[in-house]
Design a protein around this motif. Structure first.
Motif, PDB file in Angstrom:
ATOM      1  N   LEU A 196     -57.883  27.560  29.610  1.00  0.00           N
ATOM      2  CA  LEU A 196     -58.309  28.166  30.871  1.00  0.00           C
ATOM      3  C   LEU A 196     -58.842  27.122  31.846  1.00  0.00           C
ATOM      4  N   ASP A 197     -59.407  26.055  31.316  1.00  0.00           N
ATOM      5  CA  ASP A 197     -59.968  25.002  32.170  1.00  0.00           C
ATOM      6  C   ASP A 197     -58.886  24.221  32.912  1.00  0.00           C
ATOM      7  N   VAL A 198     -57.675  24.182  32.360  1.00  0.00           N
ATOM      8  CA  VAL A 198     -56.594  23.406  32.974  1.00  0.00           C
ATOM      9  C   VAL A 198     -55.475  24.300  33.506  1.00  0.00           C
ATOM     10  N   ILE A 224     -65.865  20.201  24.789  1.00  0.00           N
ATOM     11  CA  ILE A 224     -64.524  20.619  24.377  1.00  0.00           C
ATOM     12  C   ILE A 224     -63.968  21.584  25.420  1.00  0.00           C
ATOM     13  N   PHE A 225     -62.842  21.213  26.011  1.00  0.00           N
ATOM     14  CA  PHE A 225     -62.228  22.035  27.052  1.00  0.00           C
ATOM     15  C   PHE A 225     -61.133  22.914  26.442  1.00  0.00           C
ATOM     16  N   SER A 236     -53.562  18.108  24.621  1.00  0.00           N
ATOM     17  CA  SER A 236     -53.221  19.222  23.726  1.00  0.00           C
ATOM     18  C   SER A 236     -53.263  20.573  24.430  1.00  0.00           C
ATOM     19  N   ILE A 237     -53.867  20.643  25.629  1.00  0.00           N
ATOM     20  CA  ILE A 237     -54.015  21.939  26.304  1.00  0.00           C
ATOM     21  C   ILE A 237     -53.287  22.030  27.648  1.00  0.00           C
ATOM     22  N   THR A 292     -44.565  14.741  23.405  1.00  0.00           N
ATOM     23  CA  THR A 292     -44.944  15.700  22.370  1.00  0.00           C
ATOM     24  C   THR A 292     -46.375  16.139  22.612  1.00  0.00           C
ATOM     25  N   VAL A 293     -46.626  17.425  22.472  1.00  0.00           N
ATOM     26  CA  VAL A 293     -47.991  17.929  22.626  1.00  0.00           C
ATOM     27  C   VAL A 293     -48.774  17.591  21.355  1.00  0.00           C
ATOM     28  N   PRO A 294     -49.852  16.811  21.455  1.00  0.00           N
ATOM     29  CA  PRO A 294     -50.608  16.445  20.254  1.00  0.00           C
ATOM     30  C   PRO A 294     -51.436  17.610  19.730  1.00  0.00           C
TER      31      PRO A 294
END
Length: 355
Positions: free
Chosen positions: A69-71, A65-66, A97-98, A146-148
């Motif tokens: 901060l990872d992206v 699970i990312f 989503s991120i 749309t952000v899921p």
């Protein structure tokens, strides 16, 4: 000269676009294409890929699970579609989503593993356009509409084992939907009343006759930990170490061990790369496919290295499809091999470290 997968070769035709961005590479990444872009990072759920990428100087994050901060700072997400569609939906939904809403997205993969399903899987979330096709791969450009929302609880699947214990697993984990025939046979080979009791109890540590036995057991390629989940009730005094390369398997094994209050050591490892110490028994239901191709290189490595991780009279027990040459590998590595259980499709082999 670098060897790239077909998916990376099609991406290589679009380096002008790639060079304009700070890139997150994610998904089923099996080469070092990301190393050609200084402003890039790789997110992977495969431990053996993570170690290879890090060795080649690529900024790499290994997780199931990312998080944001990872992206951070990424302006382009490049997602390699894996062979398991449910895993693709799980990973891509969490990544979408991120990432920043303005992040551009490239989705690439081989047609035979279902990448073209992106055309209708995310209609309410993405605007998708196919921009290239070559080498039996497709490349799509997408933008977020749309952000899921991503909730990991929506992705767990469960079923009941013959002993009544519940088995939980995330997408991409082997035997996620049901107990596979190979694992079922391997589990049955440990049941005390099983008719396939080995001839020499000394050489099997009396596993099938003394439930109170205390011993150290390593399950390699453990998946969600189904073997420990099934055997703990019969052999409560065993000390378990579970190892797998896939991050979702690690998370699934942790949940399953917590469910039965088993204090197992759970390790991300490329076969035996992170394993320390010696064991009384090594158990495995190893993979024998690379995509749709038969590939037993992983198991050959496991078998050849196993004696170094076993105590004297310790045993390696594996289950395999009957057509695979594992009996020959085990005879070569140990000087002995025994068939413990067998059905029309699978065979359980055991070798003992006699020296």
């Amino acid at each position: 000269m670098h060897t790239h997968t077909p998916a990376s070769l099609i991406l290589n035709r679009h380096t002008e676009l790639l060079n304009q961005h700070t890139i997150i590479f994610a998904g089923d990444i099996q080469d070092n294409f990301a190393a050609e872009f200084k402003q890039s990072k790789v997110l992977t759920s495969q431990f053996h890929h993570a170690k290879r990428l890090e060795k080649n100087g690529i900024d790499t994050v290994y997780k199931a699970i990312f998080d944001k901060l990872d992206v951070e700072h990424a302006t382009l997400l490049v997602y390699y579609w894996p062979k398991v569609k449910e895993e693709a939906l799980f990973q891509l939904t969490q990544l979408l989503s991120i990432v920043n809403e303005q992040t551009e997205i490239l989705i690439v993969g081989e047609n035979r593993v279902g990448v073209r399903s992106i055309e209708n899987r995310f209609n309410d979330i993405l605007t998708v356009q196919k921009i290239d096709t070559a080498k039996r791969c497709s490349l799509y450009y997408a933008k977020l509409n749309t952000v899921p929302k991503f909730d990991i609880e929506n992705y767990w699947k469960s079923y009941s084992l013959p002993n009544g214990k519940m088995h939980y697993a995330l997408p991409g984990v082997f035997s996620r939907d049901h107990l596979d025939s190979g694992s079922r046979l391997l589990i049955s080979s440990f049941i005390p009343e099983d008719k396939h009791t080995p001839k020499n109890p000394k050489h099997t540590l009396a596993f099938l006759t003394t439930p109170q036995l205390k011993a150290d057991v390593l399950d390699l390629c453990c998946g969600a930990g189904v073997i420990a989940l099934a055997l703990h009730e019969h052999f409560p005094n065993l000390t378990w170490t579970l190892a797998d390369s896939q991050a979702q398997s690690i998370e699934s094994a942790k949940r399953n061990m917590n469910e039965i209050n088993l204090q197992a050591k759970i390790i991300a490892s490329d076969i035996l790369s992170e394993i320390e110490g010696k064991f009384d028994m090594i158990i495995s239901n190893p993979p024998f496919h690379d995509g749709k191709q038969t590939d037993y290189a992983i198991t050959e490595r496991l078998i050849s290295a196993a004696p170094k991780y076993l105590r004297d009279f310790g045993a390696l027990r594996i289950v395999a499809n009957g057509f695979l040459p594992y009996e020959t590998f085990m005879q070569s590595a140990f000087g002995n091999v025994e068939i413990i259980a067998k059905n029309t499709q699978f065979t359980v082999y055991q070798s003992v470290k006699l020296r």
